[in-house]
Structures are given as structure tokens and as C-alpha cells.
Design an enzyme around this catalytic site. Structure first.
Site, PDB file in Angstrom:
ATOM      1  N   ARG C 217     -52.703  22.284 -54.968  1.00  0.00           N
ATOM      2  CA  ARG C 217     -53.659  22.927 -53.971  1.00  0.00           C
ATOM      3  C   ARG C 217     -54.712  22.208 -53.161  1.00  0.00           C
ATOM      4  O   ARG C 217     -54.994  21.019 -53.844  1.00  0.00           O
ATOM      5  CB  ARG C 217     -54.323  24.434 -54.433  1.00  0.00           C
ATOM      6  CG  ARG C 217     -55.281  24.227 -55.568  1.00  0.00           C
ATOM      7  CD  ARG C 217     -56.076  25.401 -55.783  1.00  0.00           C
ATOM      8  NE  ARG C 217     -55.126  26.315 -56.410  1.00  0.00           N
ATOM      9  CZ  ARG C 217     -54.950  26.863 -57.966  1.00  0.00           C
ATOM     10  NH1 ARG C 217     -55.820  25.800 -58.695  1.00  0.00           N
ATOM     11  NH2 ARG C 217     -54.435  27.587 -58.336  1.00  0.00           N
ATOM     12  N   ASP C 261     -50.950  18.489 -68.225  1.00  0.00           N
ATOM     13  CA  ASP C 261     -52.420  18.769 -68.420  1.00  0.00           C
ATOM     14  C   ASP C 261     -52.590  17.144 -68.475  1.00  0.00           C
ATOM     15  O   ASP C 261     -52.215  16.312 -69.386  1.00  0.00           O
ATOM     16  CB  ASP C 261     -52.685  19.352 -69.697  1.00  0.00           C
ATOM     17  CG  ASP C 261     -54.248  19.222 -69.881  1.00  0.00           C
ATOM     18  OD1 ASP C 261     -54.891  18.540 -69.137  1.00  0.00           O
ATOM     19  OD2 ASP C 261     -54.681  19.969 -70.463  1.00  0.00           O
ATOM     20  N   ASN C 288     -56.107  12.780 -58.305  1.00  0.00           N
ATOM     21  CA  ASN C 288     -57.136  13.719 -57.487  1.00  0.00           C
ATOM     22  C   ASN C 288     -57.408  14.911 -58.482  1.00  0.00           C
ATOM     23  O   ASN C 288     -58.659  15.567 -58.124  1.00  0.00           O
ATOM     24  CB  ASN C 288     -56.034  14.068 -56.400  1.00  0.00           C
ATOM     25  CG  ASN C 288     -56.734  15.553 -55.815  1.00  0.00           C
ATOM     26  OD1 ASN C 288     -57.572  15.424 -54.997  1.00  0.00           O
ATOM     27  ND2 ASN C 288     -55.954  16.632 -56.113  1.00  0.00           N
ATOM     28  N   ALA C 289     -56.784  14.969 -59.591  1.00  0.00           N
ATOM     29  CA  ALA C 289     -57.254  16.354 -60.480  1.00  0.00           C
ATOM     30  C   ALA C 289     -58.734  16.145 -60.779  1.00  0.00           C
ATOM     31  O   ALA C 289     -59.166  15.040 -61.455  1.00  0.00           O
ATOM     32  CB  ALA C 289     -56.314  16.107 -61.741  1.00  0.00           C
ATOM     33  N   LEU C 296     -77.476  22.840 -64.294  1.00  0.00           N
ATOM     34  CA  LEU C 296     -78.540  21.738 -64.425  1.00  0.00           C
ATOM     35  C   LEU C 296     -78.552  21.174 -65.759  1.00  0.00           C
ATOM     36  O   LEU C 296     -78.146  21.924 -66.731  1.00  0.00           O
ATOM     37  CB  LEU C 296     -79.902  22.611 -64.296  1.00  0.00           C
ATOM     38  CG  LEU C 296     -80.209  23.150 -62.805  1.00  0.00           C
ATOM     39  CD1 LEU C 296     -81.453  23.901 -62.675  1.00  0.00           C
ATOM     40  CD2 LEU C 296     -80.231  21.950 -61.570  1.00  0.00           C
ATOM     41  N   LEU C 297     -79.045  20.007 -65.757  1.00  0.00           N
ATOM     42  CA  LEU C 297     -79.017  19.122 -67.278  1.00  0.00           C
ATOM     43  C   LEU C 297     -79.491  20.008 -68.282  1.00  0.00           C
ATOM     44  O   LEU C 297     -79.075  20.001 -69.455  1.00  0.00           O
ATOM     45  CB  LEU C 297     -79.221  17.652 -66.935  1.00  0.00           C
ATOM     46  CG  LEU C 297     -79.052  17.079 -68.118  1.00  0.00           C
ATOM     47  CD1 LEU C 297     -77.620  17.011 -68.556  1.00  0.00           C
ATOM     48  CD2 LEU C 297     -79.545  15.473 -68.158  1.00  0.00           C
ATOM     49  N   ALA C 298     -80.676  20.791 -68.048  1.00  0.00           N
ATOM     50  CA  ALA C 298     -81.490  21.370 -68.945  1.00  0.00           C
ATOM     51  C   ALA C 298     -80.840  22.557 -69.728  1.00  0.00           C
ATOM     52  O   ALA C 298     -80.798  23.036 -70.815  1.00  0.00           O
ATOM     53  CB  ALA C 298     -82.671  21.978 -68.360  1.00  0.00           C
ATOM     54  N   TYR C 353     -70.511  16.138 -63.168  1.00  0.00           N
ATOM     55  CA  TYR C 353     -69.577  15.569 -62.217  1.00  0.00           C
ATOM     56  C   TYR C 353     -69.797  14.345 -61.581  1.00  0.00           C
ATOM     57  O   TYR C 353     -68.970  13.554 -61.427  1.00  0.00           O
ATOM     58  CB  TYR C 353     -69.674  16.713 -61.092  1.00  0.00           C
ATOM     59  CG  TYR C 353     -68.582  16.742 -60.091  1.00  0.00           C
ATOM     60  CD1 TYR C 353     -67.263  16.848 -60.343  1.00  0.00           C
ATOM     61  CD2 TYR C 353     -68.895  16.243 -58.685  1.00  0.00           C
ATOM     62  CE1 TYR C 353     -66.423  16.764 -59.213  1.00  0.00           C
ATOM     63  CE2 TYR C 353     -67.965  16.218 -57.687  1.00  0.00           C
ATOM     64  CZ  TYR C 353     -66.650  16.483 -58.008  1.00  0.00           C
ATOM     65  OH  TYR C 353     -65.698  16.536 -56.870  1.00  0.00           O
TER      66      TYR C 353
END
Lengths: 441, 288, 447
Positions: C217, C261, C288-289, C296-298, C353
């Protein structure tokens, strides 16, 4: 008994792959999906897996046990709705639960004879979208009405209809001649062979555990394509246990004077789903860069006279397999895999019990003693219908695609030329059974 | 010497029942039966009707061929015997007679186009623990040779003969079933339509109650003929078909059945799976 | 994924109101369709020297464009090419840049400005380096001044790369065409003269076999479509759970579906086996996957961190390793990996990310040299705000703001990313090695 004629030399027909949608429980995620929808999804997934878009396949044969009359040409309609070439011929087959395996056998025979180069076998069933019929009286009245010419005739036709005639008639899985359900029939056989609930529950548990393990290992990545948000067979219970299964109440065999042993846990539920198998000659496979997984070596159908109490409804494979193996000069021990469709856990166990029985072997099979024993480690190695579910006509395709992949994998891993074989056995309504031998390519 | 009464056509059972009802009332006052009238009833040139045959075959589950099922021959021929039973000198009352047993010998197939000669007689008036029983013998001939012979045993409850009573109280042990009949409430009416046997006990709960049954009951010959149909083609062209009716089947109802190979032939039984009590037992034995 | 605002300000009464209120005025972008001419009108090539002349001559003779070397009054140029490779001093910018200024107001909607310059180096003479680096600032600022969906981008040549090298020509064509509709304010380096021009510009990927991960998609599906349109045979890969949509994509592009996967240890081997078995070769891999697990890192859990890194970067490293060691990924192979502007500029709530996407940029830079011996490349594409199912889940107000935070004042479409991927996967891009090309409409954040 006449000496069996050796099979004439013909070329091989191969299983090249398969695709199915996950099997759903009746009334589940496929509740609004028709047989045609599901069969198209299964075909399209096969097309996508093998790059067959716009391909003119030799023939597509599939079928459904529960079929709407408008679906008189279900498979052809599915082909027209699929990504295959519209010039692909197709036809329907109906042999109850053996439908899927029968399409594999008959199409592979056509390939073996050189009549076809490629074929897609399959099956589909929906118990959620089952056809509902009108009562016989209403149907007769409506037919009379359609033939009526005068107002008087029309009124007379309408006057035949009584309010209770308007109640719809749902299909059931009862045998037409005995009016016993399949479960009730199996319960009689189960009692006859004195199969315990514990033994049945063990078969069910193994089925769930093995199917779950196969999913977890990615074995089904190239065998199953999700549909309507379902990614695994809905009936699969990886966390099942003997304790949980033992607690379930018996569902069949309650009226017998023996203890009822068959529960919802060791019987297959009504299911929705579709499966397909891609078949081809060696040349066609090579031309399409496809790897033959297994060849369809031989097949044997059987039937029993359950109507007159000779044998249990689902016991036909117990007779067909010995004939099939005799013709091919093989014994049970020559098989690396044995796939026995789990209509009920007890179906598997009564079949095994019959084969292990000296008396059955002598009196019913005409052998010197028992037919043989099945090594449980070779039986339904990736689970079967108890875990996956059983959309009647789709089961044969599920088994053939699964075991063909396994055969190829085993042969490749062995690095040896020794044959790797599987025996497939499917029982069916009407006292039918269809069995086949597959060999790793 | 036996008297032969030749009827111009097979009489209607409805009319016979009406007559029989009247006579029964009259006869009930008599002290006891003595002898059977020494008379045969004959109807010649009986033809069957294709659409009635098809209806019968569909109702009973017989293939719709031109061969008349043995039970269909019974419904064609039996009114001739009934005519004998409503004679004023027949010793038992028609109304309230219980069909105890039936034995048919099919010697060769009877076809739709055959012209049938029917001859009926009554025989073997004898004692039963609940009354008196009699055999009605009906023979169907084609071109002068007997193709079908039926013996229907009836019981007149509460009508006693002098003499010994034959004891028969076999216990019934339900065997492994092979099937089940689910009988709708209208089975009596539907069989009445194809057989012409419109005995009120089969037609409605109300009329059945009038004769002491809680609900409508199925025709015994319907259940026997279904068993014969379930035996199927294995019975062959010539066979003996015997049935004993033990307990009526109330409608609607479910009968658990076993219809199974037994030696050279078949035995059958129908029973109530809850009580374990039998409705009928019987056999079909090919004649070879 | 409709941009209602964009529609409103471009039609009828609402258009008038928006104008009076001084609201952002995004212009609908013209996108590529097969058969479309490279440019609808004339192209003005500015700059002095033999290299500028060579570019002008190439555009005229090879692509049959209406090339002007001087601005003609009343001509609405579809594109302006600034050939600046021979600059030796910042003084020399004046003439060509002011000449561009003279035509800017008359540019039609969707016009293109492309600079061609050389990479400044530490061993350049200071004046040369100043002139070359000056192009960078010039282009980025010029791009921000362009309106009406027009874009400005630059091709930056390494020292010895001739101006007619395949990748220079290829990049120039990409920037001139509608395929780069949402690429704006970017300077793309060309590292070598490697690569080859296609015999058919409509089918630059003919005969090539491409694997696209995450193809079921969104952007992945669009990449599959675009690669197939350009002639590639596509293996569409996605997780088994996305199989139903994957079938649709595979059947649409007449490719094959591979349910897989990408984090499976044998993913690379299975991809290679499938491609070789079914299609005889493997030339292009588009990573692309990707997944997001924003926190938040906290508040970040190990599961959220690890799963994002596993899918977005570790799987790519593992698959690339398998391909490189196979000996079957050697015919001018292409790896194109999806990075993100988050990985460049950072984004609150996306440490996991952004780490993975930053990792992608590092990975392609270090992977590319390993493929150079085979004429291969590895590059990254960094999308900005793209209208997908994923961005559709961003709260409405945040989404509206995010869309406007770039020079084109709108979000991009999946196809914009796909076109860029297709370009980097093409034979012409063989001289572009280890680079990152942003598809962000010149997003205001970051580099």
C-alpha cells in the site's frame, strides 16, 4: 482377484504451488463473502504469487459443496472475475468434501495425458452464505403459477400455498438417505471402534500445535493470502490444551448406549474458505520459471455402503488406500508423510484402528492380517482440518498444496535421490473417500 | 365351495370405511366371531396411474421408474380385500382393526403398463392375546400368473375367540442405527393422498383422538414401504418383504432406524431412540 | 488523502477569499503521464562557456527542445537552466542570475529552474570554491521565491564529471520533467560518469527486475506501479498479513507477490531466490518497508524502539549483505532506500524512527562504494510530508500546518516519491552514489 494392470507410461503432472485464503469460522469475517468472492481471492493470490496475470491456463476446475443455483458455473465466473485470461476454460466439480482433491487428480490426469499443459485445481465453501431454498410445496406452487395462463389457474396455484410453506429451508449436512448428520454417523463408527475422547483430544491438540508452529515459522507465507482482514485460520487455537479439550461437552453420539466422546474440540467447525493448486507439465513449469514441488503419482477413490450398516460413513479411505498402495507396490512405511483429513479426530483414529486391526484386514480387506500402522510423527505434520477448519470443497487443495511444499522441502534438504512420498486421504459425505500418492519432484 | 365375487373396479376405501363403520356398530353387539366367509373378491384389468405412481415414489423415496414398488401394488390391490372385510358376514369389525403384520412376496416386477387381476380372500382366523386376528390375502396376477402376493394380518382388539393364545412378547434391544426418519405432521395426509387410505387416525390430531390416539399416527404401510425403499436396489426383482408393526408412530415424530445387510438379505427396525421401544421390525429377503 | 484546502484555494469564490486574506496559495502540481512532452514550451539556457554550450546543444539536438541562449521578451519559458560549471569567481554569478530574475515573473505555472554547477572542494582556489558554494545558497533561496508549483533544483558535478555524463543528463531531465513535481530546492550530487542513457526514455527500466518491500500500500504500491510503468518486472514484497493488498498490487503491475517479513533472518536469501527463480535476475532493490512507533523518548519502550530499528534499518543491512555476497547482484545493481526528513532534521516523538532513517542515510553512503565495481549504486530518498494512510492519521490541525511548511505549500503524493525512486533506480543514475534526495517540496526544516 485379477492381476492389476500396470499404469501405462505417461508423462508427469506436477504441483507447482498453491494458494488459499485463511479459513474462517461460519458467521465470521467472511459472513458477507460469497463462494465466488472467495474463489476469486484464492485464484488472484495464486496469480500474484506466480505472475500469471493475463495467462491462459489450460483449465480451471473447482467446486463448492453448498452452491447457489445461480452459481451453476461458479468456477468459470470466478475465472472471469480474476486476473487470469478470460480465455481460460473452467468447470465445476462436486464430490462433497473430496471435491478439491478430485479436481487435483482429474486435472493432473489430463496433464499426464498431454491434454493440458497447465491447470488450476480448487474448491470453495461458505456455510455463512449457504443457499436457502423454499419449501417443496412453495416451490411447486410457484412453478405452477409461472406456468399458469388464466387468472383462474393463477389463483389456484396461489391457493396451494399455506403459511408454513413460506418458511425457508436451510441446507444441512445430513446424509440424504439416512438423515443422520455426519457427526452422528462418525459417532457410530467411533463407538464401534471404541475410540476414547482422550485419544481424539490428542489428535486435535497436535493439529492445533502443528498448524500454529507452521504459521510461526513462515511455512504458510507462500501458501496463504489474507482475506477480509483474516491472516490466519480463525479456528486455530495455539494455546489449546488437553485439559481445555477434556472439559468440552460431547456434541455427537449422545443417543448411543456408549459414552459420547466427540466434542466441538475434536470435530471440525463449519467453515468458510477457498483454496487453489497450480498444476503443470514439466515443460510448462520450465517455460514459466516455476519449480515442480511434487508429482501426482496415482489416486484411488472408494465408497462404503453406510446406508445398510456395512461400514461407517467416513471409512471409505480405509478401503481405498490398501487398493492404491497394492497397485503401486507400496506399504504405509514407504510414506514419509501421511495426510488424513480430520473431518473429526475420530475419523483419523477409526481409519488407523481399522488398518491396525487383524480382523478388519482379513475379513474386510482380504489381507493376511492387519494392513499396517501409521507413524504418528508422519501424520498431518503441519496440522489439518481440526485446526485449520474445513470449508468442504477447499480442504483437498489445502492439503495438496501444503504437503507438496513439504515434500519438496524434504527432498531438497535430503540431497538424496531417494523418493519422498506422501499419502493423502480425504473422506467425504455419501460414504466416499478419495486418496492419492504424491512424490517430491 | 368358494364363492367368487367379481367387482367391476377397485372400490374406494372411503366408501368402504363408511360402510364398515356402520357395520361395526351393528356387529359390536354380537358375542364373538366364528367363521370367515368362504368368498374371494376379484377385480380384473386394474391399471395404475403414472402420476399417482410418481407421487408415491417421491413420497417414499423410491426411484421414479415404471416398476411398481411392492408397497404401491399393496395400495392398488388392498381395497379389494377391504371390500371383503365390510361384508356383513365378515366376523370382525373394520373400524378399530389394527394392522399387526404384513408379508409381501414379490415374484416378479409389476410394471406400469401391466393389466392386473386382483384376488382377495380372508383366512386363518385365530386368537391373539389381545383379541382375534385374521389374514387378508391379496394376489396380483399378470396374464394369469401371480406376480405379487400380500398377506396382511389384522387384529380385532377385545374380540376373543375360544382357544389357545399364541404368546409373542419378544424383547427389543435397539441395534446400532443406520439412519433416521424425521416424519412431518402431514405424512399421514400425504400417504393418504397417494394410497387412498384415508383412515381418520392418520389425518388429523382431532380425528385420531376420537379413536384413542394422542396425535395423528403414521400409516404402518408407509413406514414399512420406507424401509423397503431404504433397502434399495439390493432387494432385486423378486423378494419377500415382511414387517411386524409393534407400536404406532405418532406424528410429527422421529424414528431411529437400522436397515442393514443380514445374511443374504436385509433386516430392518424402527424405534424410538428415547424410550428404546420399537415401532416396527422386518426383513427383506431376495428370492433367488 | 484529499487536500481540501488546496482544492478550496484553487476554485471559485474561496479562491478569491483566500487571496484577499493573504492565505498560502498552493498550486496543484502537474504530474507525469506517459507520452507527456518533456517540456511544454521553450527552455532558456543561461551561462557562459563550452560546457554551457554543450548542455544547450544537447537539449536542442538530443531532446529536440526549443532552446534559447538569451531571454527573448514575451517568451514564457517552461524552464531555465543555469549552466554554472565553469564559474571561477562569484562575480560571474551576476549576469546569468540577473537574467533569470528578468524572466521569473513571466514563468508559467509548474516551471522549472535547474542549476548545473560543480562541487566546491577544499583544494579549490578560494574564489572558485566561493562561486561554487554560492550556487548552493542561490538555488535554495531562488526555489523559495518560485510560485505556482514551479521548482528549483540543482545538479552538482564532482570534479571530473563531464556535463553530458549520463547521470548529469538524467538528473537534468528528471528535474525538468513533471516526475520531480514535489522535489524542490534540492541539489543532487553526481559523483561519476558511470551509468547509461536509456534507449527509450519511456521505458528506462526495461529488462530490469526490481524488488519493492512494503509494496502492499501507500508509497510502496506507488513505487511498484512506477517501476513497472518504466518497464521493470516487479517483485512486490510485504508482510504476510498485508497479502490481500499485495495481491492487488502484484496483479496490477503484472509482477509477482512475495509474502515475507523483511526482518526474517533469511529474508535476503528468499528475495534473491524468488527473483532468480521466477525472473532470472535481480537488479533493483527498493527498501521501502518501514514502521513508526512514535513516543517521546522519556516514554519509549524497548519494544517500540527495537521494532522500528529492526524493520527500518537492520532488515535493510541484512538483506543488502545477503545480496552483496550472493554474486547475483552484479549487473549495475541499484539499491534505493527510503529515508525521511525526520532522519535529517529530527522530529519530536520520533527518536526511534529518526535514528533508523538517519541510519539509512549512513548505510547507503557506505554501501554504494561496495557496489561501484559492478556499476552499482545505493542511494536514499527522503520524503517529507506525503499524503498517505499514515499521514492521514495525524490530527487535522497539525496535518494542515505540516502540509504548508514547504515551498510548494502542500503535501506530496506517493507517486512523487516513486518517481524519484524510479530515477535513482534507472541506468542513467549510475553516477549518483550514496546520495540522499529529498522529496519534500523544500520543507522548511532541516538541511
Amino acid at each position: 482377484m485379477a492381476q492389476p494392470t500396470p499404469t501405462p507410461e505417461v508423462r508427469q503432472a506436477y504441483v507447482l504451488g498453491g494458494n488459499r485464503i485463511p479459513f474462517a469460522r461460519a458467521g465470521g469475517p467472511y459472513v458477507r463473502a460469497s463462494n465466488q468472492d472467495m474463489l476469486i481471492a484464492a485464484i488472484d493470490g495464486l496469480v500474484a504469487r506466480f505472475g500469471l496475470q493475463g495467462e491462459r491456463i489450460g483449465e480451471v476446475a473447482a467446486g463448492a459443496v453448498l452452491k447457489h443455483s445461480k452459481d451453476f458455473n461458479l468456477t468459470r465466473e470466478a475465472v472471469l472475475g480474476s486476473a487470469l485470461s478470460a480465455e481460460t476454460p473452467a468447470y465445476d466439480v462436486q464430490q462433497a468434501c473430496a471435491t478439491g482433491l478430485e479436481t487435483v487428480v482429474s486435472l493432473s490426469n489430463k496433464i499426464r495425458l498431454g491434454q493440458l499443459e497447465s491447470a488450476i485445481a480448487g474448491g470453495v465453501d461458505s456455510t455463512s452464505d449457504a443457499p436457502i431454498a423454499v419449501s417443496n410445496r412453495l416451490r411447486r406452487a410457484l412453478l405452477d403459477l409461472s406456468r399458469a395462463k388464466t387468472t383462474g389457474q393463477k389463483l389456484a396455484a396461489i391457493a396451494q400455498i399455506r403459511p408454513k410453506d413460506l418458511a425457508p429451508v436451510a441446507p444441512n449436512t445430513g446424509e440424504p438417505r439416512t438423515h443422520l448428520s455426519m457427526g452422528e454417523h462418525q459417532a457410530l463408527t467411533t463407538a464401534q471402534w471404541e475410540i476414547t475422547q482422550a485419544a481424539q483430544d490428542e489428535v486435535a491438540l497436535a493439529s492445533h500445535q502443528r498448524l500454529a508452529a507452521a504459521y510461526d515459522s513462515g511455512f504458510f507465507d507462500d501458501l496463504v493470502t489474507p482475506f477480509r482482514g483474516l491472516t490466519r485460520d480463525a479456528n486455530l487455537r495455539p494455546d489449546s490444551s488437553l485439559e481445555k479439550l477434556a472439559k468440552l461437552k460431547p456434541a455427537f453420539g449422545l443417543g448411543l448406549d456408549t459414552t459420547a466422546t466427540m466434542t466441538a474440540g475434536n470435530s471440525t467447525p463449519l467453515s468458510d474458505g477457498a483454496s487453489t493448486v497450480l498444476l503443470g507439465s514439466a515443460d510448462w513449469a520450465a517455460a514459466h520459471d516455476l519449480v515442480p514441488l511434487a508429482s501426482i503419482v496415482d489416486a484411488e477413490a472408494g465408497a462404503v455402503d453406510f446406508v445398510h450398516g456395512d461400514d461407517g460413513l467416513l471409512m471409505a479411505p480405509a478401503f481405498a488406500v490398501p487398493r492404491l498402495l497394492a497397485r503401486n507396490g507400496l506399504a504405509l512405511a514407504d510414506f514419509d508423510y501421511i495426510e488424513i483429513h480430520e473431518a473429526f479426530a475420530a475419523t483419523v483414529l477409526t481409519t488407523l484402528a481399522a488398518w491396525e486391526s487383524e480382523e478388519f484386514g482379513r475379513t474386510r480387506l482380504g489381507l493376511d492380517g492387519a494392513f499396517g500402522t501409521v507413524d504418528r510423527d508422519r501424520l498431518n505434520v503441519h496440522g489439518s482440518s481440526l485446526a485449520a477448519g474445513h470449508p468442504f470443497a477447499a480442504t483437498g487443495g489445502r492439503i495438496v498444496a501444503t504437503i507438496s511444499k513439504e515434500l519438496h522441502r524434504r527432498k531438497a534438504a535430503s540431497g538424496s535421490d531417494a523418493p519422498v512420498r506422501a499419502l493423502v486421504s480425504v473422506c467425504a459425505a455419501g460414504g466416499l473417500g478419495l486418496t492419492a500418492i504424491l512424490e517430491a519432484a | 365351495m368358494t364363492t367368487t365375487v367379481v367387482l367391476p373396479e377397485v372400490p374406494s376405501l372411503g366408501g368402504l370405511y363408511a360402510r364398515g363403520a356402520g357395520l361395526s356398530l351393528a356387529r359390536r353387539v354380537r358375542s364373538g366371531p366364528s367363521v370367515l366367509p368362504d368368498v374371494d373378491y376379484v377385480v380384473r384389468g386394474v391399471r395404475s396411474d403414472a402420476s399417482r405412481l410418481t407421487e408415491y415414489q417421491h413420497l417414499l423415496g423410491e426411484p421414479a421408474s415404471d416398476v411398481l414398488p411392492a408397497g404401491f401394488v399393496h395400495v392398488l390391490a388392498f381395497p379389494v380385500a377391504t371390500a371383503l372385510m365390510v361384508r356383513s358376514d365378515f366376523p370382525l369389525p373394520l373400524v378399530g382393526l389394527v394392522h399387526l403384520a404384513n408379508r409381501v412376496t414379490q415374484l416378479r416386477p409389476v410394471l406400469l403398463d401391466d393389466e392386473l387381476d386382483v384376488r382377495a380372500s380372508a383366512t386363518d382366523l385365530r386368537a391373539h392375546r389381545s383379541g382375534t386376528q385374521v389374514d387378508l390375502v391379496t394376489e396380483v396376477s399378470i396374464d394369469g400368473s401371480v406376480a405379487w402376493r400380500g398377506v396382511s394380518t389384522y387384529l380385532a382388539r377385545g374380540v376373543f375367540l375360544a382357544g389357545a393364545v399364541e404368546e409373542s412378547s419378544e424383547t427389543f434391544d435397539p441395534p446400532t442405527p443406520t439412519g433416521r426418519w424425521k416424519l412431518d405432521g402431514d405424512v399421514g395426509r400425504r400417504y393418504a393422498a397417494v394410497s387412498g387410505d384415508r383412515n381418520p387416525i392418520h389425518l388429523s390430531a382431532l380425528s385420531a383422538k376420537a379413536f384413542g390416539f394422542p396425535r395423528t399416527i403414521a400409516h404402518g404401510m408407509y413406514t414399512a414401504s420406507r424401509a423397503l425403499a431404504d433397502v434399495g436396489a439390493g432387494r432385486g426383482d423378486a423378494f419377500e418383504w415382511a414387517v411386524e408393526f409393534v407400536k404406532p408412530v405418532l406424528l410429527p415424530g422421529t424414528v431411529t432406524v437400522r436397515i442393514a445387510h443380514d445374511g443374504d438379505g436385509y433386516t430392518f427396525a424402527g424405534w424410538d431412540s428415547r424410550s428404546g421401544k420399537p415401532h416396527l421390525t422386518g426383513s427383506v429377503t431376495p428370492l433367488r | 488523502m484529499t487536500d481540501t484546502y488546496l482544492n478550496l484555494v484553487n476554485s471559485g469564490f474561496t479562491k478569491k477569499v483566500a487571496k484577499q486574506l493573504g492565505l498560502p496559495q498552493p498550486s496543484p502540481l502537474r504530474r507525469y503521464e506517459p507520452g507527456q512532452p518533456l517540456l511544454p514550451g521553450a527552455v532558456l539556457v543561461l551561462g557562459r562557456g563550452s560546457e554551457a554550450d554543450a548542455i544547450a546543444s544537447f537539449l536542442s539536438s538530443d531532446w529536440d527542445l526549443d532552446v534559447h541562449r538569451h531571454a527573448t521578451p514575451d517568451t514564457r519559458y517552461s524552464a531555465v537552466v543555469l549552466a554554472l560549471t565553469e564559474l571561477t569567481h562569484p562575480d560571474q554569478l551576476s549576469e546569468p542570475v540577473l537574467a533569470v530574475g528578468g524572466v521569473l515573473k513571466s514563468l508559467p505555472k509548474g516551471a522549472r529552474v535547474v542549476t548545473i554547477s560543480r562541487e566546491p572542494r577544499a583544494d579549490d582556489a578560494p574564489a572558485v570554491a566561493a562561486a561554487r558554494q554560492g550556487v548552493d545558497g542561490l538555488l535554495r533561496s531562488l526555489a523559495k521565491e518560485l510560485r505556482g508549483g514551479s521548482t528549483g533544483n540543482g545538479v552538482v558535478l564532482a570534479l571530473d564529471v563531464p556535463v553530458t555524463a549520463p547521470s548529469v543528463v538524467g538528473a537534468l531531465r528528471f528535474f525538468l520533467s513533471t516526475k520531480s513535481a514535489f522535489v524542490d530546492g534540492q541539489l543532487l550530487g553526481v559523483d561519476s560518469a558511470a551509468g547509461a542513457l536509456p534507449s527509450d526514455w519511456d521505458k528506462p527500466l526495461a529488462g530490469r527486475v526490481a524488488v519493492v518491500t512494503g509494496a502492499a500500500r501507500g508509497i510502496g504500491a506507488s513505487i511498484a506501479d512506477t517501476l513497472a510503468r518504466d518497464g521493470a518486472t516487479v517483485v512486490a514484497v510485504d508482510v504476510p498479513a498485508a497479502g490481500e493488498q499485495l495481491v492487488t498490487v502484484a496483479n496490477r503491475v503484472r509482477g509477482t507477490a512475495l509474502q515475507l517479513d523483511v526482518t526474517a533472518p533469511d529474508a535476503g536469501a528468499r528475495i534473491l531466490e524468488h527473483a532468480l527463480q521466477r525472473h532470472g535476475r535481480l537488479d533493483i532493490v527498493v527498501h521501502n518497508a518501514g514502521i513508526t512507533r512514535d513516543k517521546l523518548l522519556a516514554n519509549m519502550s524497548a519494544d517500540k524502539w527495537d521494532s522500528v530499528l529492526a524493520v527500518n534499518i537492520a532488515s535493510q543491512l541484512s538483506i543488502n549483505e545477503a545480496l552483496q555476497t550472493s554474486g547475483d547482484f552484479t549487473d549495475a545493481p541499484r539499491i534505493v532506500s527510503l529515508a525521511s526528513t525526520s532522519g535529517i532534521a529530527g522530529n519530536r516523538g520520533q527518536t526511534n524512527y529518526a535514528a533508523s532513517k538517519g541510519g539509512v542515510i549512513g548505510m547507503v553512503r557506505a554501501t554504494a562504494p561496495l557496489l561501484e565495481a559492478f556499476g552499482g549504486t545505493a542511494n536514499a530518498v527522503a520524503p517529507g510530508f506525503i499524503e498517505t494512510e499514515m499521514t492521514a492519521r495525524i490530527p487535522a490541525v497539525t496535518r494542515q500546518v505540516a502540509r504548508r511548511l514547504n515551498s510548494l505549500q502542500q503535501g506530496g503524493q506517493p507517486v512523487d516519491v516513486a518517481e524519484t525512486v524510479a530515477f535513482l533506480a534507472s541506468p542513467a543514475a549510475g553516477g549518483i552514489v550514496g546520495r540522499v534526495l529529498r522529496v519534500c517540496g523544500q520543507n522548511m526544516v532541516g538541511q
